[in-house]
Structure formats: C-alpha cells, structure tokens
Design a protein around this motif. Structure first.
Motif, PDB file in Angstrom:
ATOM      1  N   HIS A   1      -1.292  17.338  16.675  1.00 44.09           N
ATOM      2  CA  HIS A   1      -2.702  17.173  16.631  1.00 44.09           C
ATOM      3  C   HIS A   1      -3.366  18.307  16.924  1.00 44.09           C
ATOM      4  O   HIS A   1      -4.495  18.759  16.657  1.00 44.09           O
TER       5      HIS A   1
ATOM      6  N   ASN B   1      -5.152  11.330  11.822  1.00 49.45           N
ATOM      7  CA  ASN B   1      -4.510  10.169  12.219  1.00 49.45           C
ATOM      8  C   ASN B   1      -4.314   9.321  10.942  1.00 49.45           C
ATOM      9  O   ASN B   1      -5.156   9.461  10.098  1.00 49.45           O
ATOM     10  N   GLY B   2      -3.270   8.906  10.739  1.00 55.82           N
ATOM     11  CA  GLY B   2      -2.869   7.885   9.541  1.00 55.82           C
ATOM     12  C   GLY B   2      -2.562   8.481   8.359  1.00 55.82           C
ATOM     13  O   GLY B   2      -2.411   8.115   7.335  1.00 55.82           O
ATOM     14  N   SER B   3      -2.423   9.931   8.503  1.00 50.24           N
ATOM     15  CA  SER B   3      -2.278  10.812   6.998  1.00 50.24           C
ATOM     16  C   SER B   3      -0.890  10.589   6.536  1.00 50.24           C
ATOM     17  O   SER B   3      -0.552  10.965   5.659  1.00 50.24           O
ATOM     18  N   GLY B   4       0.082  10.050   7.698  1.00 53.15           N
ATOM     19  CA  GLY B   4       1.637   9.810   7.101  1.00 53.15           C
ATOM     20  C   GLY B   4       2.374  10.883   7.911  1.00 53.15           C
ATOM     21  O   GLY B   4       3.634  11.061   7.558  1.00 53.15           O
ATOM     22  N   LYS B   5       2.063  11.584   8.968  1.00 49.65           N
ATOM     23  CA  LYS B   5       3.077  12.745   9.474  1.00 49.65           C
ATOM     24  C   LYS B   5       4.412  11.783  10.021  1.00 49.65           C
ATOM     25  O   LYS B   5       5.450  12.348   9.770  1.00 49.65           O
ATOM     26  N   THR B   6       4.066  10.770  10.833  1.00 48.29           N
ATOM     27  CA  THR B   6       5.204  10.228  11.384  1.00 48.29           C
ATOM     28  C   THR B   6       6.013   9.540  10.251  1.00 48.29           C
ATOM     29  O   THR B   6       7.154   9.790  10.236  1.00 48.29           O
ATOM     30  N   SER B   7       5.224   8.974   9.133  1.00 49.19           N
ATOM     31  CA  SER B   7       6.323   8.445   8.292  1.00 49.19           C
ATOM     32  C   SER B   7       7.016   9.488   7.562  1.00 49.19           C
ATOM     33  O   SER B   7       8.086   9.191   7.262  1.00 49.19           O
TER      34      SER B   7
ATOM     35  N   ARG C   1       0.783  -0.975  -0.039  1.00 47.86           N
ATOM     36  CA  ARG C   1       0.047  -0.001  -0.043  1.00 47.86           C
ATOM     37  C   ARG C   1       1.005   1.314   0.003  1.00 47.86           C
ATOM     38  O   ARG C   1       2.114   1.246   0.552  1.00 47.86           O
TER      39      ARG C   1
ATOM     40  N   GLN D   1       7.491   9.826  18.853  1.00 43.63           N
ATOM     41  CA  GLN D   1       5.855  10.081  19.382  1.00 43.63           C
ATOM     42  C   GLN D   1       5.827   9.529  20.707  1.00 43.63           C
ATOM     43  O   GLN D   1       5.097  10.129  21.604  1.00 43.63           O
TER      44      GLN D   1
END
Ligand SMILES: Nc1ncnc2c1ncn2[C@@H]1O[C@H](COP(=O)(O)OP(=O)(O)OP(=O)(O)O)[C@@H](O)[C@H]1O
Ligand SMILES: [Mg+2]
Lengths: 269, 234, 238
Positions: free
Chosen positions: C190, C42-48, C20, C82
């Motif tokens: 956030h 959430n899950g939008s890819g910030k950490t990545s 994916r 995080q």
C-alpha cells in the motif's frame, strides 16, 4: 527430550511381565464358593502340593456352564443338578463329580413381618412371604441359587410375580445388598450370608430343611470338544478335591463357629 | 457419611501398609489402562488429525459415527470382544480371553473414539490456523498431520488423558473379558465391584479412593513433565 | 544454476467467490528476476492475485502457467502472508521448519535457521516462543522462514504493513539483497514510497481488474491509466 524419556518409561511399565512356567488352569465357580472364603482355604494348598495355579472365574452357574460349553474354562464347579445333567447330555463335559454340599438360608428383615421364622418347612416359609406380599429379592440370573429358588416356588405351587417380587439379575452379594437396603427377604447360600458384611437390619430367619440343600459338583470340560483344555491338571484337581486332604479342609472350614460346607464326595482310596 | 469416613480410613490403611494385593491390582490397572491409552493414542491421534485435514465424501458420516461411538456402552464392547475371543469364537485359537491382553483390546476399542474425536476438534482449529502455511510449503499429507500433532501436543495430551480416565475407571467391559481373576486379571474397578458384592463397602470405598488418587497422580505427573519442557508455554 | 521456473504466465485468470467476480479476467506475464509490485486500493484483489499465482486459490477460469514440472515449480516458491502465520514453536524452529520438511537433520536445520534468523535481525529472540515476537519481528521471522530454502520466486503480501520506518528499512534491505542474489520477488504493498523504492515492474489493480502494467520508472513518472494516476496523487478511489 523429556517427552521421549516419559514415553520410554511408560513403555517399560507396560511391557508384559515374563510369563511363568507353572501350570495354570481356569475354573468357573459360583459366587458362594469364592465369596465364602473356601476357595482361599483350598486352592493355595492345592497349588503347594501340585504346583498348579487355579484361576477362578466367579459367575453364576448358568454362565459357568456356558463358559464351559464354549471351552473358555477348563473345569466348572457349580450347584445346579438339572442344568448340569443337560449340559453333560450335550457332550460338553466328561463327568459330574459331587464334592460337597452346603445349604440355602432365608434371610429377611429382623422384625420378620411374614413370620418366616415360625414356618416349619421351606415351602411354608415362602408361601408366607408370598401371602404377606412382603418384598422378596430374587437373583434372577440363572445362577444355581436362582434355580433353587424357582424350584422352591414351583414345589409350593406359586408363580411369583407382582410388585413384591424383585428380580435383580445380579450376583448373591448384590442381591443381599439390595435386600438390606429394601428390607426385603431373599434366598442366600449360607456361606455368602455368613461372610456378608453389610447386613444392616437383615437376619437369618429360616434354615435346615433338606429341600434347601445345595449340592456342589465338579464338571471337567470335554477335551474331545476343546483340545486346548488342560485335562491333566483338571484330573489332578478332581482327584485332589475328592481326597482326604480336601475333606479335612472342607469340613474344617468354619465361619463364626459354623461349618459352611459338608464334604460328601466318594473318597478315592 | 460414616461409610465414607471408613472408606477413607481403609484407603489410608491399604496405602500406608503397602498391601501386597493392593499393589498388585494397582500395577495391573495401570499397566492395562496405560497400554490401552498408548495404543488408542497411536490410532486415535493420527486418525483425528487425518479427519481434520482431509475432505472426502463420507467425512461427515465418519465423524458422526466417531462421536456416536464415544457413547458406546462398555458392556457392549466387552460382550463383542468376549464373543470374538471366546474359544468358540473367530479368534479363539489365540487363547486371549481372560487375560490382560483381552482387557487392553476392549479398552482400546472404548477409548479410541474418544481420543480421535477430541483430537479432531483440536486439530481442526489448528489446521485453520496453519492451512495456508502448510499448503504453501508444499507439505505432504503425512507432514501436515505430523506438524499439527506435534504443535498441538499439549491440547492432545488432554485427549489422551480423557481416554486414560475413561479406561482406568471402566468396569463393565474388563469384568466380562478379564473375568476378574485374582492375581491374573483383577484390577481396581473389578475389585471394587467384588468388594461391593461382598457387602464390604468400606473396602470398596477404600479401593475407590485409591483409584481416584491414582488417576489424579497420573494426570499430575504428565502435566509436570510437559510443563518442564522448554519453551512450551503456548 | 537450477533450471528456472519462470516466466510465469496468467491467461484470463478469473476468481469468483460468493457469486461475485473478485478477480479478473487477468492476463499477465512475469519474467524472471527483479521485483514486481502489485498495487491497488483495498479490496482490489492484490492478495487474491498473489494467492492465485502461488496455487493457494481455486481458479474459476483461465490458467496459471509456470515453466517446468509441477513438483519443482511448487518447491521453488515461498510466500510471506499478510499476517504472519506463527507455529507453536520457538523462533529458530519456525525458521528451520521448511528445511526439516526437505529432510534435513534437526541440528543442521537449526544451525542454518539460526544464521538466517540473525541475518534478519532476530539473533536475540531465536529461542523464544514465536508468539512473543512483536509485529515487526514476526514479519522478519516469516521472511527468514520464506528465504531459508532459497526460493526462486518469493511472494510477499504487504510485508511491511503496520511496521515503522526502521523495521521497514530493514526488510527492504533484505528484499533488495534477495533480488540482487537472483530471486524473483512478487509483492503487494500500500506504501507508494516503498513501491517507488523497490519496483522494477508495477501491476496496478482496481476492482479485480488489471488496469495497468508497466516498468517501475515509467509508471511512477507517468501512469497511463486514470485510476493509477489518481491513486498516485493520493485521491481516494471508490
Ligand atoms: N474467500 C472469499 N470469499 C468471498 N470474498 C472474498 C474471498 N476472498 C476475497 N474476497 C473478496 O475479494 C476482494 C478482493 O480481496 P483481496 O483480499 O484480494 O483484496 P486486497 O487487494 O488484498 O485488499 P487489501 O488491500 O485490503 O489487502 C475483497 O472484496 C474480498 O472481500
Ligand atoms: Mg490483501
């Protein structure tokens, strides 16, 4: 930093103690020599007189000869004349000096189901065991005792095999322990038997036949093959073991009032 | 039951009278096994950590081999060391056969896989915790292994102690390479084998109890030392 | 002043995981100085995205380009995760660890670490094992550890998640001071209020895509994308 202190203490504890300057030599001997207590009677005295420490490797005669052939010991004390002759013929040693003899005894359960005690010769005794199918523990380890046992069977014309014949492949002590536990017969040298503490129901049933005599010989390892052997110390030992001092000590060594070894070396004058 | 009671009694007599021979073989047992543990730890701890931190093609094979080596029969190790160090073997000139050094070598071979394998398990868990931080801090491979070993030290002590336990109780290999020579290479386990051979079960059991007590004492001593270490409650 | 490793340029950076696409393609330039805030649900890819910039994630396509040679680039960054990674050491030793890595002696490193620990408000807990710290104290410890080597670039992945107002304010003060001292900060959050207070620039992500990139003031005044506008309004993005 306690960990560091601990490490230092450990290191100090592990550091090898300073090597002593005295001469040390190694002799491969059979179990009977050591377990009977004779070694303790002889070697400290030898050390006192010569300053030579003899380290003992207690193994079967077969393994003793192998160690000698590899040069891992300086001298061998064994009791297997045939194998010794073959070993000398290979050039592994310099000579064979007979020192003393003792004898083998047949031990077994006190109630003696095969009536070994009533036999008149050693040959008859083991034939009775085989015919009764009574349990028999064999060393099975190519030791001098094992070889002597095989010689007995051979002379009696029996090829021992079957459920009653248990070859354990271990030393004399282990064989006696096993025989005691299984209430079986076994062949032992007299010294180990007398010194043995875990007899339980075992008793000495047969002895005294000249066929059971057990000759001990000293075999120095050939320094031409193994230049590192301590030939000089070995020569001192050979000389001492055939001296009158040794004769007195060996003949005077008793256990339970019984003389265990009989000195029969040619005394050097 | 009676044998065991006699064994305990014998052990008590030996210890209370500080029997000179007992002291000598006990000290040698400790010296050989502690040295072997130190050397095996010096090899096994970094090796285990290295395996946990690095990916390389044969990694799985190496780890499987390590785990298999844990079950290596001491007698086989003893034989191999014997053949190598025999006067007619490749390292014969060193004259190490039937010396405490040969016994240490055999024990190092026996316990290094154990220490390395336990270390690998322990460090792998710690590494998954520390991975991001250590990579982010741009650490070298050596620094990573050092940090993991240091922070995992309490768990790793267990690895070393497991190795020590195996070493101090081992008889097959040291009997062969040491030769059980009185006043030279006789240790507790080979003395037990000897006494058993003589049928002197009470003495053998007595020595056995001394051996157990010794193993417990070493464990306790190490735990006490590490417990008093400041801030070490993890 | 040491040579800068900025600007940081991302070209078509793409991350695939489990078949994916979780990020990208993202193209972006981050100049030196200031605070860049990465926002998104959430899950939008910030950490990545932050991890990819820092070199922690394998990139499947595209390029992350810094200025200067790799060694110096790696040495001039720090990352606050995080959830803080605690070492099994005392607080002061945790903070001192990066200095020890650079070869500083134990005594000097601990002295500096104690100072830095005190600056972030951990003066009373310096000799405690790190794991006894509260959530907010852990964040502060991680921050002190990240700042101790004076990085040119500091990444922070939701540094104030789970913190109350007092602790958040403390940390924001430290971040502002770092920014004023010349450190380039790249952080995700956030907390819209926090983004508003700190952001010089905003990067807005949605579904792994870069939706909007703008100066802080103009982003909050008038977001150009519908997603960002909805997010700022408090609508739930799906
Ligand atoms: N190693 C991975 N393998 C598979 N999927 C992953 C991996 N890492 C991240 N993802 C997925 O990629 C997406 C983006 O994750 P990421 O952690 O970057 O989101 P985020 O914006 O930081 O979210 P949050 O606000 O919850 O922290 C998520 O759907 C996540 O499940
Ligand atoms: Mg995240």
């Amino acid at each position: 930093m306690r960990l560091r202190t601990l490490a230092l203490v450990l290191l100090a504890a592990c550091a090898a103690p300073a090597a002593s300057a005295e001469t040390v030599m190694r002799m491969a001997v059979t179990t009977s020599f050591a377990n009977s207590g004779l070694a303790e009677a002889l070697l400290p005295r030898f050390r006192e007189e010569t300053g030579i420490t003899v380290q003992l490797l207690i193994v079967g005669s077969g393994q003793a000869l192998t160690m000698g052939a590899a040069g891992d010991v300086d001298v061998i004390l064994s009791h297997d004349p045939q194998a010794e002759a073959a070993w000398l013929a290979e050039g592994y040693g310099t000579e064979r000096r007979e020192i003393m003899y003792n004898d083998f005894v047949i031990v077994g359960p006190r109630d003696d189901p095969a009536d070994v005690a009533g036999a008149s010769t050693a040959s008859q005794a083991i034939v009775r065991i085989a015919e009764a199918g009574a349990l028999f523990v064999s060393r099975g380890d190519e030791s001098g005792t094992h070889v002597a046992e095989r010689r007995l069977w051979h002379a009696a014309g029996i090829e021992p095999s079957g459920a009653w014949y248990r070859a354990i492949g271990q030393g004399m002590g282990a064989a006696l322990n096993t025989a005691a536990a299984m209430e079986a017969y076994t062949l032992s040298d007299r010294g180990t038997w007398l010194a043995f503490e875990n007899r339980r129901g075992l008793a000495l049933l047969f002895s005294g036949d000249p066929a059971l005599f057990n000759q001990y010989a000293l075999l120095p390892v050939n320094p031409e093959r193994h230049p590192h052997v301590r030939a000089e110390a070995v020569a001192r030992l050979a000389e001492w073991l055939t001296s009158q001092t040794a004769q007195t000590l060996i003949d005077g060594f008793h256990r339970d009032g019984v003389q265990l070894f009989h000195f029969n070396a040619h005394v050097a004058q | 039951m009676n044998d065991i009671a006699q064994g305990l009694w014998q052990a008590l007599i030996l210890v209370v009278s500080l029997d000179a021979d007992l002291v000598e073989i006990t000290v040698l047992s400790l010296r050989v096994s502690l040295t072997a543990t130190l050397i095996a730890s010096a090899i096994g701890l970094p090796l285990g950590a290295w395996l946990a931190v690095n990916r390389f093609p044969l990694r799985r094979g190496v780890i499987a081999t390590l785990n298999a080596l844990m079950g290596l029969p001491p007698v086989v190790v003893g034989l191999i060391v014997y053949v190598l160090f025999s006067r007619s073997g490749p390292f014969g000139v060193l004259g190490l056969l039937f010396t405490p050094t040969a016994m240490i070598i055999a024990q190092v071979i026996i316990i290094t896989p154990i220490i390395a394998s336990i270390t690998h398990q322990t460090i792998r868990e710690l590494w998954s915790e520390y991975r991001d931080l250590l990579i982010s801090l741009h650490t070298t491979r050596r620094q990573r292994i050092a940090a993991l070993l240091w922070d995992g030290r309490r768990a790793l002590m267990t690895a070393s102690l497991a190795g020590f336990g195996r070493a101090i109780g081992e008889v097959g290999a040291i009997m062969i390479v040491g030769g059980n020579i009185d006043h030279a290479t006789r240790v507790l386990t080979t003395a037990i084998a000897l006494e058993t051979g003589k049928g002197a079960f009470d003495m053998a059991l007595g020595l056995g109890f001394v051996l157990i007590a010794l193993a417990i004492a070493v464990n306790l001593a190490l735990h006490m030392v590490s417990n008093t270490e400041r801030g070490a409650r993890w | 002043m040491v040579a800068t490793v900025l600007p940081l340029t991302l070209e078509e950076v793409t991350l695939h995981r489990n078949g994916r696409c979780i990020l990208g393609p993202v193209s972006l330039e981050i100049p030196g100085g200031g605070i860049t805030v990465v926002m998104g649900p959430n899950g939008s890819g910030k950490t990545s995205l932050l991890r990819a910039m820092h070199g922690l994630e394998r990139i499947n396509a595209g390029q992350v380009r810094w200025s200067g040679e790799t060694e110096r680039v790696r040495a001039s960054q720090a990352f606050v995760f995080q959830s803080p990674i605690l070492m099994r050491r005392t607080v002061v030793d945790c903070i001192a660890y990066p200095l020890r890595l650079s070869g500083m002696g134990r005594g000097a490193a601990r002295t500096l670490a104690a100072q830095k620990g005190a600056e972030v408000g951990l003066a009373d807990s310096l000799n405690q094992p790190a794991h006894v710290l509260s959530g907010g104290e852990r964040q502060k410890m991680a921050l002190a550890r990240a700042l101790i080597r004076d990085p040119q670039v500091l990444f922070l992945d939701e540094p104030c998640a789970n913190l109350d107002g007092r602790a958040t304010l403390d940390i924001e003060t430290i971040l502002t001071e770092a920014r004023n001292a010349g450190t380039t900060l790249i952080m995700s959050t956030h907390d819209i209020g926090q983004a508003r207070r700190l952001a010089d620039r905003v990067v807005f992500l949605h579904d792994g895509k870069l939706v909007e990139e703008a100066r802080g003031a103009s982003f909050f005044a008038a977001p150009k994308s519908a997603e960002a506008a909805a997010y700022l309004r408090g609508d739930l993005l799906t």
